[in-house]
Design a protein around this motif. Sequence first.
Motif, PDB file in Angstrom:
ATOM      1  N   THR A   1      40.770  34.287  44.076  1.00 51.16           N
ATOM      2  CA  THR A   1      39.781  35.327  43.773  1.00 51.16           C
ATOM      3  C   THR A   1      39.939  35.919  42.376  1.00 51.16           C
ATOM      4  N   ALA A   2      41.111  35.730  41.752  1.00 54.68           N
ATOM      5  CA  ALA A   2      41.297  36.259  40.397  1.00 54.68           C
ATOM      6  C   ALA A   2      42.388  35.484  39.675  1.00 54.68           C
ATOM      7  N   ILE A   3      42.134  35.199  38.405  1.00 52.91           N
ATOM      8  CA  ILE A   3      43.140  34.693  37.476  1.00 52.91           C
ATOM      9  C   ILE A   3      42.932  35.497  36.205  1.00 52.91           C
ATOM     10  N   ASP A   4      43.783  36.493  36.003  1.00 60.26           N
ATOM     11  CA  ASP A   4      43.649  37.395  34.858  1.00 60.26           C
ATOM     12  C   ASP A   4      44.859  37.261  33.943  1.00 60.26           C
TER      13      ASP A   4
ATOM     14  N   TYR B 185      39.724  34.551  33.939  1.00 57.69           N
ATOM     15  CA  TYR B 185      39.419  33.129  33.983  1.00 57.69           C
ATOM     16  C   TYR B 185      38.492  32.711  35.117  1.00 57.69           C
ATOM     17  N   LEU B 186      38.178  33.602  36.042  1.00 54.24           N
ATOM     18  CA  LEU B 186      37.271  33.240  37.133  1.00 54.24           C
ATOM     19  C   LEU B 186      36.039  34.139  37.109  1.00 54.24           C
TER      20      LEU B 186
ATOM     21  N   SER C  66      45.014  23.483  40.775  1.00 52.99           N
ATOM     22  CA  SER C  66      44.126  24.003  39.746  1.00 52.99           C
ATOM     23  C   SER C  66      45.000  24.489  38.598  1.00 52.99           C
ATOM     24  N   PHE C  67      44.407  24.598  37.412  1.00 55.64           N
ATOM     25  CA  PHE C  67      45.206  25.062  36.281  1.00 55.64           C
ATOM     26  C   PHE C  67      44.339  25.800  35.270  1.00 55.64           C
ATOM     27  N   VAL C  68      45.023  26.566  34.439  1.00 56.07           N
ATOM     28  CA  VAL C  68      44.441  27.212  33.267  1.00 56.07           C
ATOM     29  C   VAL C  68      45.347  26.861  32.108  1.00 56.07           C
TER      30      VAL C  68
ATOM     31  N   VAL D 272      47.469  36.436  39.590  1.00 55.27           N
ATOM     32  CA  VAL D 272      46.664  35.521  40.400  1.00 55.27           C
ATOM     33  C   VAL D 272      46.542  36.125  41.792  1.00 55.27           C
ATOM     34  N   LYS D 273      45.300  36.187  42.291  1.00 55.57           N
ATOM     35  CA  LYS D 273      45.058  36.677  43.648  1.00 55.57           C
ATOM     36  C   LYS D 273      44.427  35.552  44.456  1.00 55.57           C
ATOM     37  N   TRP D 274      44.929  35.389  45.668  1.00 49.75           N
ATOM     38  CA  TRP D 274      44.371  34.373  46.558  1.00 49.75           C
ATOM     39  C   TRP D 274      44.341  34.898  47.984  1.00 49.75           C
TER      40      TRP D 274
END
Length: 163
Positions: free
Chosen positions: A79-82, A94-95, A107-109, A126-128
Amino acid sequence: MRYLPRISFSTSILFLLLLLLTTPEASWSASSEVRLSKGQTVYVPAYSNVFTGPRKLPFQLATTLSIRNTDLSASFQITAIDYYDTGGKLVRRYLEKPQILGPLASSFVHIEEKDTSGGFGANFIVKWNSDRMMNSPIIECVMIGATGGQGISFVSPGQEIKE
């Protein structure tokens, strides 16, 4: 002069292995338990540079955030990649919308070596989440850089900061 018996190399190795195996503190697995969760917030250190030499010159690094689903049958939603800088200021999200990561998918950044916006103390949050209990993902950063024949690479693991 006292005579000491010769011990062969293989006997020495066997003795050391037996000693290690019988030591209560010995831990031979990376993790002794499977961590199950329905979601987490994970802090991941990311180094866009490290300092080298007596003058503390910055050595620029490319950074790759890796998110790996370790569950054989369940998907989860990222739900979030900050990305935050050394001062804790949000640099980039990033999302735009949640991303589903299927069983055993990754997955990657990637942040290029020349991007210094994060600084030495950069990090990702990162939130999942998942609708069921599942194996927690592996979330880590891989940093790598090469300049003038010198190279460096290392990994920094994510740390759960909220269930």
